[in-house]
Design an enzyme around this catalytic site. Structure first.
Site, PDB file in Angstrom:
ATOM      1  N   LYS A  13       0.827  -1.221   0.000  1.00 19.26           N
ATOM      2  CA  LYS A  13       0.000   0.000   0.000  1.00 19.26           C
ATOM      3  C   LYS A  13       0.858   1.266   0.000  1.00 19.26           C
ATOM      4  CE  LYS A  13      -2.318  -0.821   3.838  1.00 19.26           C
ATOM      5  NZ  LYS A  13      -1.721  -2.103   4.227  1.00 19.26           N
ATOM      6  N   ARG A 164      -0.326  -8.453  13.776  1.00 23.04           N
ATOM      7  CA  ARG A 164      -0.886  -7.524  12.775  1.00 23.04           C
ATOM      8  C   ARG A 164      -1.676  -8.271  11.695  1.00 23.04           C
ATOM      9  NH1 ARG A 164       4.351  -4.610  11.010  1.00 23.04           N
ATOM     10  NH2 ARG A 164       3.053  -3.476   9.526  1.00 23.04           N
TER      11      ARG A 164
HETATM   12  P1  AMP Z   1       0.862   0.921   8.855  1.00 16.30           P
HETATM   13  O1  AMP Z   1       2.007   1.857   8.670  1.00 16.30           O
HETATM   14  O2  AMP Z   1      -0.334   1.278   8.003  1.00 16.30           O
HETATM   15  O3  AMP Z   1       1.267  -0.525   8.689  1.00 16.30           O
HETATM   16  O4  AMP Z   1       0.373   1.087  10.364  1.00 16.30           O
HETATM   17  C1  AMP Z   1       1.218   0.766  11.451  1.00 16.30           C
HETATM   18  C2  AMP Z   1       0.386   0.587  12.708  1.00 16.30           C
HETATM   19  O5  AMP Z   1      -0.287   1.818  13.017  1.00 16.30           O
HETATM   20  C3  AMP Z   1      -0.722  -0.453  12.613  1.00 16.30           C
HETATM   21  O6  AMP Z   1      -0.250  -1.768  12.865  1.00 16.30           O
HETATM   22  C4  AMP Z   1      -1.676   0.032  13.691  1.00 16.30           C
HETATM   23  O7  AMP Z   1      -1.204  -0.315  14.992  1.00 16.30           O
HETATM   24  C5  AMP Z   1      -1.567   1.545  13.559  1.00 16.30           C
HETATM   25  N1  AMP Z   1      -2.585   2.045  12.607  1.00 16.30           N
HETATM   26  C6  AMP Z   1      -2.380   2.570  11.377  1.00 16.30           C
HETATM   27  N2  AMP Z   1      -3.530   2.903  10.789  1.00 16.30           N
HETATM   28  C7  AMP Z   1      -4.507   2.586  11.679  1.00 16.30           C
HETATM   29  C8  AMP Z   1      -5.927   2.665  11.664  1.00 16.30           C
HETATM   30  N3  AMP Z   1      -6.596   3.127  10.589  1.00 16.30           N
HETATM   31  N4  AMP Z   1      -6.600   2.261  12.762  1.00 16.30           N
HETATM   32  C9  AMP Z   1      -5.961   1.803  13.855  1.00 16.30           C
HETATM   33  N5  AMP Z   1      -4.627   1.668  13.929  1.00 16.30           N
HETATM   34  C10 AMP Z   1      -3.904   2.055  12.852  1.00 16.30           C
END
Ligand code: AMP
Length: 206
Positions: A13, A164
């Site tokens: 993404k 995750r």
């Molecule tokens: P990402 O960089 O999108 O992989 O996000 C890293 C971490 O941030 C995730 O594993 C969640 O703990 C938190 N996170 C990111 N986006 C969200 C969301 N929309 N809702 C809740 N937690 C989020």
């Protein structure tokens, strides 16, 4: 155009979002990036977010939704935006609907058994956020875009990734059905090179 990118952790993404935002001239809004910035700056939101992110859990909806709502009110989102990593629950999607209208949802599909290797081998630029995989780095430790040092995200270790992925299956994957029912879901095969996946996304977005 208001676009959402869905997909499991490691589906690509972030990598595609950077390119798509450039292509369409719209801001790339990553909730994960916003949380990491807050953690680095040690803000109150950062302290809350860290306690969940370190365990591979989702940050509570009320915190996350408020951040996105405020971000989407900014001037640069008036002609469109690309959301990456939000929504991650049906409750977040329902909340989003109350303050913005999503026009296209792209689900980047990568088989679950491929994700663990993708994530644990991921290295990101600590400055510009560009993403790499150790298999393609040839031992390089700096970013080819900006020259800064590459790091491994704190939550990209095997134990946190397992949590995750579990969260993704249970809480986030129902969103594909949610948006399919609304008739705005576009499925894209996320296997192959970055350019191949990018071309597929562009062709479904039209
Ligand atoms: P990402 O960089 O999108 O992989 O996000 C890293 C971490 O941030 C995730 O594993 C969640 O703990 C938190 N996170 C990111 N986006 C969200 C969301 N929309 N809702 C809740 N937690 C989020």
């Amino acid at each position: 155009m208001n676009i959402l990118l869905l997909g499991a952790p490691g589906a690509g993404k972030g990598t595609q979002a950077v390119r798509l935002a450039e292509r369409y001239g719209i801001p790339h809004i990553s909730t994960g990036d916003i949380f990491r910035y807050n953690i680095k700056e040690k803000t109150p939101i950062g302290v809350i977010a860290k306690s969940y992110i370190d365990k591979g859990q989702l940050v509570p909806d009320e915190v996350t939704v408020q951040i996105v709502k405020e971000r989407l009110e900014k001037e640069d989102c008036k002609s469109g935006y690309l959301l990456d990593g939000f929504p991650r629950t049906v409750a977040q999607a329902e909340a989003l609907e109350k303050f913005s209208k999503v026009e296209a949802v792209v689900d980047i599909d990568v088989p679950l058994d491929k994700l663990l290797k993708r994530i644990t081998g991921r290295r990101v630029c600590g400055s510009c956020g560009e993403s790499y995989h150790i298999d393609h780095l040839d031992g390089k430790t700096s970013c080819s875009k900006c020259g800064e040092e590459l790091i491994q995200r704190a939550d990209d270790n095997e134990q946190t990734v397992a949590s995750r992925l579990d969260v993704y299956v249970k809480q986030t994957s129902p969103l594909t059905e949610y948006y399919a029912e609304k008739g705005i879901l576009k499925n894209v095969n996320g296997m192959g090179s970055v350019d191949e996946v990018f071309d597929r996304i562009i062709s479904v977005l039209g």
